[in-house]
Scaffold this motif. Structure first.
Motif, PDB file in Angstrom:
ATOM      1  N   THR A 114       6.423  -7.077   8.369  1.00  0.00           N
ATOM      2  CA  THR A 114       5.403  -6.054   8.131  1.00  0.00           C
ATOM      3  C   THR A 114       6.041  -4.696   8.384  1.00  0.00           C
ATOM      4  O   THR A 114       6.572  -4.447   9.469  1.00  0.00           O
ATOM      5  N   LEU A 115       6.025  -3.826   7.366  1.00  0.00           N
ATOM      6  CA  LEU A 115       6.592  -2.481   7.481  1.00  0.00           C
ATOM      7  C   LEU A 115       5.445  -1.481   7.463  1.00  0.00           C
ATOM      8  O   LEU A 115       4.599  -1.529   6.563  1.00  0.00           O
ATOM      9  N   ILE A 116       5.414  -0.599   8.457  1.00  0.00           N
ATOM     10  CA  ILE A 116       4.381   0.434   8.518  1.00  0.00           C
ATOM     11  C   ILE A 116       5.053   1.798   8.476  1.00  0.00           C
ATOM     12  O   ILE A 116       5.985   2.056   9.240  1.00  0.00           O
ATOM     13  N   PHE A 117       4.597   2.649   7.533  1.00  0.00           N
ATOM     14  CA  PHE A 117       5.137   3.992   7.372  1.00  0.00           C
ATOM     15  C   PHE A 117       4.138   4.956   8.026  1.00  0.00           C
ATOM     16  O   PHE A 117       3.069   5.211   7.482  1.00  0.00           O
ATOM     17  N   VAL A 170       0.888  -1.166   0.000  1.00  0.00           N
ATOM     18  CA  VAL A 170       0.000   0.000   0.000  1.00  0.00           C
ATOM     19  C   VAL A 170       0.925   1.215   0.000  1.00  0.00           C
ATOM     20  O   VAL A 170       1.599   1.488   1.005  1.00  0.00           O
ATOM     21  N   ALA A 171       0.983   1.911  -1.131  1.00  0.00           N
ATOM     22  CA  ALA A 171       1.973   2.982  -1.331  1.00  0.00           C
ATOM     23  C   ALA A 171       1.950   3.990  -0.186  1.00  0.00           C
ATOM     24  O   ALA A 171       0.896   4.499   0.203  1.00  0.00           O
ATOM     25  N   GLY A 172       3.111   4.267   0.375  1.00  0.00           N
ATOM     26  CA  GLY A 172       3.247   5.264   1.429  1.00  0.00           C
ATOM     27  C   GLY A 172       2.760   4.815   2.790  1.00  0.00           C
ATOM     28  O   GLY A 172       2.844   5.565   3.765  1.00  0.00           O
ATOM     29  N   GLU A 173       2.261   3.567   2.904  1.00  0.00           N
ATOM     30  CA  GLU A 173       1.636   3.132   4.163  1.00  0.00           C
ATOM     31  C   GLU A 173       2.138   1.805   4.721  1.00  0.00           C
ATOM     32  O   GLU A 173       2.431   1.702   5.914  1.00  0.00           O
ATOM     33  N   ARG A 174       2.221   0.784   3.879  1.00  0.00           N
ATOM     34  CA  ARG A 174       2.406  -0.565   4.433  1.00  0.00           C
ATOM     35  C   ARG A 174       2.983  -1.522   3.397  1.00  0.00           C
ATOM     36  O   ARG A 174       2.585  -1.491   2.225  1.00  0.00           O
ATOM     37  N   ILE A 175       3.897  -2.368   3.837  1.00  0.00           N
ATOM     38  CA  ILE A 175       4.424  -3.456   3.010  1.00  0.00           C
ATOM     39  C   ILE A 175       4.441  -4.711   3.883  1.00  0.00           C
ATOM     40  O   ILE A 175       4.852  -4.657   5.040  1.00  0.00           O
ATOM     41  N   VAL A 176       3.974  -5.833   3.338  1.00  0.00           N
ATOM     42  CA  VAL A 176       4.157  -7.139   3.989  1.00  0.00           C
ATOM     43  C   VAL A 176       4.947  -7.998   3.006  1.00  0.00           C
ATOM     44  O   VAL A 176       4.528  -8.162   1.853  1.00  0.00           O
ATOM     45  N   GLN A 177       6.082  -8.514   3.447  1.00  0.00           N
ATOM     46  CA  GLN A 177       6.974  -9.250   2.552  1.00  0.00           C
ATOM     47  C   GLN A 177       7.638 -10.400   3.288  1.00  0.00           C
ATOM     48  O   GLN A 177       7.774 -10.377   4.505  1.00  0.00           O
ATOM     49  N   THR A 178       8.042 -11.405   2.520  1.00  0.00           N
ATOM     50  CA  THR A 178       8.846 -12.475   3.096  1.00  0.00           C
ATOM     51  C   THR A 178      10.317 -12.086   2.952  1.00  0.00           C
ATOM     52  O   THR A 178      10.672 -11.204   2.162  1.00  0.00           O
ATOM     53  N   PHE A 179      11.187 -12.754   3.736  1.00  0.00           N
ATOM     54  CA  PHE A 179      12.612 -12.439   3.718  1.00  0.00           C
ATOM     55  C   PHE A 179      13.406 -13.719   3.932  1.00  0.00           C
ATOM     56  O   PHE A 179      13.108 -14.501   4.841  1.00  0.00           O
ATOM     57  N   GLN A 180      14.400 -13.914   3.085  1.00  0.00           N
ATOM     58  CA  GLN A 180      15.250 -15.102   3.192  1.00  0.00           C
ATOM     59  C   GLN A 180      16.696 -14.722   2.926  1.00  0.00           C
ATOM     60  O   GLN A 180      16.988 -14.024   1.954  1.00  0.00           O
TER      61      GLN A 180
END
Lengths: 154, 154
Positions: free
Chosen positions: A105-108, A83-93
């Motif tokens: 989960t990244l929240i801006f 969600v541009a400017g607001e939120r990213i949910v991603q996997t990481f390896q």
């Protein structure tokens, strides 16, 4: 001077990272997602970062390589929510430990011209989280956040 | 008769599901990933499942809708890892709670003609995990596993 807070409560599979930036969410989000800008801040000082893929849309994949004098390390994941400017949910390896995938989960947060970025990472087990902490990720995160801070205020 | 074991230790953000099937891993994996077969077993008895997307490759997305007399519920996620017959790592989201994304690791263990499937799910918090348990997912999982069992032995 903005500081990076990294919290890893003993006995939990979580890592929480909080950092504020002197720039609005739209700009911070752009620096976080634009393939031209990401290599300018991602990674510890002295590391060269090369993006292989970096498609920030749901179902998009990313992968990149950190290179320093000691060698190279690959990382990859997929984007679940964007969600541009607001939120990213991603996997990481980290490719060196392909069975230890985590979910971030990244929240801006808009602080009125400034931005607080909260990253909440969850691992498949407490041991897997502990291994990530012991790998020295803290150093890379603090350097990356400081480099991003300088890029944003340039 | 094969049984489904669901474990959710209090105070942790994990759910573990273990189920054996009287079929080899290649067949179980196919039933789990073939868009023609998935709607034949996924969901509680009395539920109709419609796949919207179901692309089982790294970066592929899935989404489906469960419909019953009470209404409809959407689910979605992305695939991080796909190793045919062996392992899937995927995100999972119930559209009614889009901020409670979880990460699932599925392992297909070869028991010599039979298969043990282990699903390990991790949520962003203990509360988020508890909410999933309280939603009645257990009933849907047990029915789905029994329906898959019948499909595989048909």
């Amino acid at each position: 001077m903005n500081e990076t807070t990294i919290t890893a409560q003993p006995g939990t599979p979580f890592i929480d990272i909080v950092r504020e930036f002197d720039a609005p969410p739209a700009l911070v989000f752009r620096a976080w997602t634009d393939p031209e800008l990401v290599p300018q801040w991602l990674g510890a000082s002295g590391t060269t970062t090369t993006l292989i893929e970096y498609e920030v849309v749901p179902g998009g994949r990313y992968s990149y390589v950190h290179r320093d004098r000691a060698g190279e390390h690959g990382f990859r994941g997929v984007f679940h929510t964007v969600v541009a400017g607001e939120r990213i949910v991603q996997t990481f390896q980290y490719d060196g430990r392909p069975h230890d995938v985590s979910l971030e989960t990244l929240i801006f947060e808009d602080l009125g011209g400034r931005t607080r970025v909260r990253t909440h990472a969850v691992f498949g087990s407490v041991d897997s989280r502990d291994a990530m902490i012991e790998s020295g990720m803290e150093h890379g995160v603090r350097d990356s956040m400081a480099r991003l801070d300088r890029l944003l205020t340039r």
